[in-house]
Design a protein around this motif. Structure first.
Motif, PDB file in Angstrom:
ATOM      1  N   GLY A 108     -41.614   2.584  56.317  1.00 22.89           N
ATOM      2  CA  GLY A 108     -42.375   3.390  57.257  1.00 22.89           C
ATOM      3  C   GLY A 108     -43.220   2.525  58.176  1.00 22.89           C
ATOM      4  O   GLY A 108     -43.752   1.482  57.771  1.00 22.89           O
ATOM      5  N   CYS A 109     -43.328   2.934  59.459  1.00 24.84           N
ATOM      6  CA  CYS A 109     -44.140   2.223  60.457  1.00 24.84           C
ATOM      7  C   CYS A 109     -43.697   0.774  60.647  1.00 24.84           C
ATOM      8  O   CYS A 109     -44.514  -0.088  60.950  1.00 24.84           O
ATOM      9  CB  CYS A 109     -45.628   2.240  60.073  1.00 24.84           C
ATOM     10  N   SER A 110     -42.439   0.500  60.485  1.00 23.30           N
ATOM     11  CA  SER A 110     -41.972  -0.884  60.569  1.00 23.30           C
ATOM     12  C   SER A 110     -40.608  -0.955  61.239  1.00 23.30           C
ATOM     13  O   SER A 110     -39.790  -0.050  61.125  1.00 23.30           O
ATOM     14  CB  SER A 110     -41.888  -1.501  59.168  1.00 23.30           C
ATOM     15  N   ALA A 111     -40.382  -2.070  61.955  1.00 21.85           N
ATOM     16  CA  ALA A 111     -39.082  -2.367  62.530  1.00 21.85           C
ATOM     17  C   ALA A 111     -38.444  -3.568  61.835  1.00 21.85           C
ATOM     18  O   ALA A 111     -37.490  -4.154  62.367  1.00 21.85           O
ATOM     19  CB  ALA A 111     -39.205  -2.633  64.033  1.00 21.85           C
ATOM     20  N   ALA A 112     -38.985  -3.929  60.673  1.00 17.84           N
ATOM     21  CA  ALA A 112     -38.441  -5.056  59.912  1.00 17.84           C
ATOM     22  C   ALA A 112     -37.274  -4.579  59.057  1.00 17.84           C
ATOM     23  O   ALA A 112     -37.420  -3.646  58.265  1.00 17.84           O
ATOM     24  CB  ALA A 112     -39.529  -5.676  59.038  1.00 17.84           C
ATOM     25  N   LEU A 113     -36.133  -5.225  59.201  1.00 20.81           N
ATOM     26  CA  LEU A 113     -34.964  -4.849  58.414  1.00 20.81           C
ATOM     27  C   LEU A 113     -35.188  -5.167  56.943  1.00 20.81           C
ATOM     28  O   LEU A 113     -35.665  -6.251  56.596  1.00 20.81           O
ATOM     29  CB  LEU A 113     -33.717  -5.601  58.896  1.00 20.81           C
ATOM     30  N   THR A 114     -34.861  -4.227  56.091  1.00 23.73           N
ATOM     31  CA  THR A 114     -34.899  -4.497  54.659  1.00 23.73           C
ATOM     32  C   THR A 114     -33.697  -5.372  54.301  1.00 23.73           C
ATOM     33  O   THR A 114     -32.735  -5.469  55.071  1.00 23.73           O
ATOM     34  CB  THR A 114     -34.830  -3.192  53.861  1.00 23.73           C
ATOM     35  N   PRO A 115     -33.713  -6.029  53.129  1.00 24.84           N
ATOM     36  CA  PRO A 115     -32.555  -6.835  52.735  1.00 24.84           C
ATOM     37  C   PRO A 115     -31.251  -6.029  52.734  1.00 24.84           C
ATOM     38  O   PRO A 115     -30.190  -6.539  53.109  1.00 24.84           O
ATOM     39  CB  PRO A 115     -32.930  -7.315  51.334  1.00 24.84           C
ATOM     40  N   ALA A 116     -31.320  -4.765  52.323  1.00 25.94           N
ATOM     41  CA  ALA A 116     -30.120  -3.934  52.321  1.00 25.94           C
ATOM     42  C   ALA A 116     -29.617  -3.709  53.747  1.00 25.94           C
ATOM     43  O   ALA A 116     -28.412  -3.788  54.021  1.00 25.94           O
ATOM     44  CB  ALA A 116     -30.412  -2.594  51.649  1.00 25.94           C
ATOM     45  N   THR A 117     -30.531  -3.429  54.670  1.00 25.23           N
ATOM     46  CA  THR A 117     -30.141  -3.226  56.061  1.00 25.23           C
ATOM     47  C   THR A 117     -29.541  -4.485  56.646  1.00 25.23           C
ATOM     48  O   THR A 117     -28.558  -4.448  57.387  1.00 25.23           O
ATOM     49  CB  THR A 117     -31.365  -2.809  56.902  1.00 25.23           C
ATOM     50  N   ASP A 118     -30.129  -5.614  56.325  1.00 17.50           N
ATOM     51  CA  ASP A 118     -29.626  -6.892  56.821  1.00 17.50           C
ATOM     52  C   ASP A 118     -28.177  -7.100  56.392  1.00 17.50           C
ATOM     53  O   ASP A 118     -27.335  -7.546  57.171  1.00 17.50           O
ATOM     54  CB  ASP A 118     -30.507  -8.026  56.284  1.00 17.50           C
ATOM     55  N   GLU A 119     -27.886  -6.740  55.156  1.00 19.77           N
ATOM     56  CA  GLU A 119     -26.508  -6.865  54.678  1.00 19.77           C
ATOM     57  C   GLU A 119     -25.575  -5.906  55.400  1.00 19.77           C
ATOM     58  O   GLU A 119     -24.458  -6.263  55.784  1.00 19.77           O
ATOM     59  CB  GLU A 119     -26.455  -6.607  53.171  1.00 19.77           C
ATOM     60  N   VAL A 120     -26.046  -4.664  55.618  1.00 12.91           N
ATOM     61  CA  VAL A 120     -25.213  -3.670  56.303  1.00 12.91           C
ATOM     62  C   VAL A 120     -24.893  -4.120  57.721  1.00 12.91           C
ATOM     63  O   VAL A 120     -23.748  -4.040  58.172  1.00 12.91           O
ATOM     64  CB  VAL A 120     -25.908  -2.301  56.309  1.00 12.91           C
ATOM     65  N   VAL A 121     -25.905  -4.592  58.454  1.00 12.59           N
ATOM     66  CA  VAL A 121     -25.684  -5.019  59.837  1.00 12.59           C
ATOM     67  C   VAL A 121     -24.731  -6.213  59.877  1.00 12.59           C
ATOM     68  O   VAL A 121     -23.896  -6.332  60.778  1.00 12.59           O
ATOM     69  CB  VAL A 121     -27.027  -5.341  60.524  1.00 12.59           C
ATOM     70  N   SER A 122     -24.845  -7.093  58.903  1.00 15.94           N
ATOM     71  CA  SER A 122     -23.916  -8.217  58.828  1.00 15.94           C
ATOM     72  C   SER A 122     -22.482  -7.725  58.654  1.00 15.94           C
ATOM     73  O   SER A 122     -21.542  -8.262  59.258  1.00 15.94           O
ATOM     74  CB  SER A 122     -24.309  -9.138  57.665  1.00 15.94           C
ATOM     75  N   ARG A 123     -22.299  -6.676  57.856  1.00 17.42           N
ATOM     76  CA  ARG A 123     -20.963  -6.110  57.659  1.00 17.42           C
ATOM     77  C   ARG A 123     -20.463  -5.414  58.922  1.00 17.42           C
ATOM     78  O   ARG A 123     -19.284  -5.502  59.283  1.00 17.42           O
ATOM     79  CB  ARG A 123     -20.985  -5.157  56.469  1.00 17.42           C
ATOM     80  N   VAL A 124     -21.374  -4.720  59.620  1.00 16.80           N
ATOM     81  CA  VAL A 124     -21.000  -4.097  60.898  1.00 16.80           C
ATOM     82  C   VAL A 124     -20.557  -5.170  61.881  1.00 16.80           C
ATOM     83  O   VAL A 124     -19.552  -5.022  62.588  1.00 16.80           O
ATOM     84  CB  VAL A 124     -22.182  -3.295  61.472  1.00 16.80           C
ATOM     85  N   ARG A 125     -21.309  -6.247  61.935  1.00 14.24           N
ATOM     86  CA  ARG A 125     -20.973  -7.358  62.836  1.00 14.24           C
ATOM     87  C   ARG A 125     -19.600  -7.930  62.518  1.00 14.24           C
ATOM     88  O   ARG A 125     -18.791  -8.199  63.408  1.00 14.24           O
ATOM     89  CB  ARG A 125     -22.043  -8.436  62.689  1.00 14.24           C
ATOM     90  N   SER A 126     -19.312  -8.097  61.241  1.00 15.04           N
ATOM     91  CA  SER A 126     -18.014  -8.621  60.833  1.00 15.04           C
ATOM     92  C   SER A 126     -16.880  -7.681  61.257  1.00 15.04           C
ATOM     93  O   SER A 126     -15.848  -8.120  61.761  1.00 15.04           O
ATOM     94  CB  SER A 126     -17.997  -8.823  59.315  1.00 15.04           C
ATOM     95  N   CYS A 127     -17.082  -6.386  61.089  1.00 17.08           N
ATOM     96  CA  CYS A 127     -16.048  -5.413  61.446  1.00 17.08           C
ATOM     97  C   CYS A 127     -15.851  -5.339  62.960  1.00 17.08           C
ATOM     98  O   CYS A 127     -14.725  -5.240  63.450  1.00 17.08           O
ATOM     99  CB  CYS A 127     -16.397  -4.036  60.883  1.00 17.08           C
ATOM    100  N   LEU A 128     -16.951  -5.373  63.713  1.00 16.51           N
ATOM    101  CA  LEU A 128     -16.832  -5.353  65.172  1.00 16.51           C
ATOM    102  C   LEU A 128     -16.094  -6.587  65.680  1.00 16.51           C
ATOM    103  O   LEU A 128     -15.283  -6.502  66.601  1.00 16.51           O
ATOM    104  CB  LEU A 128     -18.221  -5.281  65.811  1.00 16.51           C
ATOM    105  N   SER A 129     -16.384  -7.734  65.075  1.00 14.54           N
ATOM    106  CA  SER A 129     -15.721  -8.970  65.491  1.00 14.54           C
ATOM    107  C   SER A 129     -14.228  -8.916  65.238  1.00 14.54           C
ATOM    108  O   SER A 129     -13.449  -9.597  65.907  1.00 14.54           O
ATOM    109  CB  SER A 129     -16.331 -10.163  64.743  1.00 14.54           C
ATOM    110  N   THR A 130     -13.819  -8.084  64.277  1.00 15.86           N
ATOM    111  CA  THR A 130     -12.395  -7.929  63.980  1.00 15.86           C
ATOM    112  C   THR A 130     -11.732  -6.912  64.898  1.00 15.86           C
ATOM    113  O   THR A 130     -10.607  -7.123  65.373  1.00 15.86           O
ATOM    114  CB  THR A 130     -12.206  -7.478  62.518  1.00 15.86           C
ATOM    115  N   GLU A 131     -12.420  -5.803  65.186  1.00 22.72           N
ATOM    116  CA  GLU A 131     -11.800  -4.680  65.887  1.00 22.72           C
ATOM    117  C   GLU A 131     -11.888  -4.756  67.411  1.00 22.72           C
ATOM    118  O   GLU A 131     -10.926  -4.435  68.106  1.00 22.72           O
ATOM    119  CB  GLU A 131     -12.431  -3.358  65.413  1.00 22.72           C
ATOM    120  N   ILE A 132     -13.027  -5.194  67.948  1.00 22.78           N
ATOM    121  CA  ILE A 132     -13.210  -5.139  69.402  1.00 22.78           C
ATOM    122  C   ILE A 132     -12.276  -6.076  70.165  1.00 22.78           C
ATOM    123  O   ILE A 132     -11.780  -5.710  71.237  1.00 22.78           O
ATOM    124  CB  ILE A 132     -14.689  -5.405  69.756  1.00 22.78           C
TER     125      ILE A 132
END
Length: 323
Positions: A108-132
């Motif tokens: 709450g009241c934060s824009a800091a990524l939690t460790p779980a979010t950091d992992e998710v975004v890393s996975r999104v990045r990996s998938c985008l790098s494959t598909e786009i």
């Protein structure tokens, strides 16, 4: 020399010749315009089909990214949900199965990524790098990262965020930096431009454009709120089940949307209208329901899951045919 007799002169063009010539010019001009109009119509139809194809391909791209995310190995489980109509991918981090503790994108009241979010975004990045890269040369890609918040006032955020709009925009920006930088260290425009992540995609600005946008509390996380596995921590489970059933019914192809919207508005008005006052539209009703005012009043434990689901970043994809 014989006198010139004007009566013997034959006109070079008769009146009928002039009329015939004008008629010919009219027919030729009309035919030319018809050809040009037909050519313009064909170009318009071709362009329309190109844009329809781009919309279909955007849906396919999101579905492939969602499939990729489900297959990616990690320490947490994610549930990607694609909304084909808005071409939006929402990624929900699943709670731990044993104790159902929610894993949040942001505190709450934060824009800091939690460790779980950091992992998710890393996975999104990996998938985008494959598909786009499969779209290069055919479409230009615009990714819009949409940050969201709950509806509570940000007055307790130590002055860092004057409103939820700034907070949601900062969340989108944080995900953008993590998406572009493999280690999340990008802090400035030059650093972002020089980032190695997605380098093959951003080398030509026509290939990929990424936008960070703040939505504040204006777009409820309906998919997460209506998922069966989240049940158990609602403030009003009966109201949630009623509204989720109406939303599911409204999504059917032959649904009477107007009638169902009226039912949704009435259900919200009956359930929490006394806390909100008049609710003018079904969109406002869904936002009010998702951001239940009882949660805004400090019932933290009963609303923990609900509030956590509001703090997220969605990804919207728009494709444009390359000229």
């Amino acid at each position: 020399m014989a006198a010139w007799d004007q009566r013997d002169e034959t006109p070079w063009l008769s009146f009928s010749d002039v009329v015939t010539a004008l008629l010919f010019v009219f027919i030729a001009t009309t035919f030319w315009f018809m050809l040009r109009l037909e050519e313009a119509r064909r170009r318009a139809d071709q362009e329309f089909e190109q844009w329809r194809g781009a919309d279909r391909q955007a849906g396919i791209l999101l579905a492939e990214v969602a499939t990729c995310l489900e297959q990616e190995q990690g320490s947490i489980h994610v549930r990607p949900v694609v909304d084909a109509r808005s071409r939006t991918l929402s990624v929900y981090i699943e709670p731990v199965a044993i104790n159902r503790t929610i894993v949040e994108w942001f505190p709450g009241c934060s824009a800091a990524l939690t460790p779980a979010t950091d992992e998710v975004v890393s996975r999104v990045r990996s998938c985008l790098s494959t598909e786009i890269p499969t779209l290069k040369g055919q479409y230009s890609v615009q990714l819009t990262l949409e940050g969201h918040t709950d509806a509570r006032d940000t007055g307790g955020c130590a002055g860092l965020f004057p409103s939820n709009w700034e907070l949601s925009g900062s969340r989108a920006g944080a995900v953008l930096r993590r998406l572009l930088c493999e280690d999340g260290s990008c802090t400035g425009e030059e650093a972002i431009r020089q980032a190695d992540a997605l380098k093959t995609l951003t080398s030509d600005q026509r290939d990929l454009q990424i936008i960070a946008a703040g939505r504040a509390a204006s777009k409820p996380a309906l998919h997460a709120l209506c998922a069966e596995q989240w049940r158990g921590a609602e403030v009003d489970a009966a109201l949630d089940r009623e509204i989720c059933a109406l939303i599911q019914e409204r999504a059917q192809p032959e649904a009477d949307t107007a009638a169902l919207n009226t039912k949704i508005l009435k259900a919200v008005q009956t359930g929490i209208g006394g806390l909100m006052g008049p609710i003018p539209s079904v969109d406002a009703a869904l936002v009010a329901w998702a951001n239940d005012p009882r949660c805004m009043g400090g019932a933290e434990e009963a609303c923990k899951d609900r509030l956590g689901r509001m703090r997220r970043v969605d990804m919207r994809v728009d494709l444009r045919p390359r000229r």
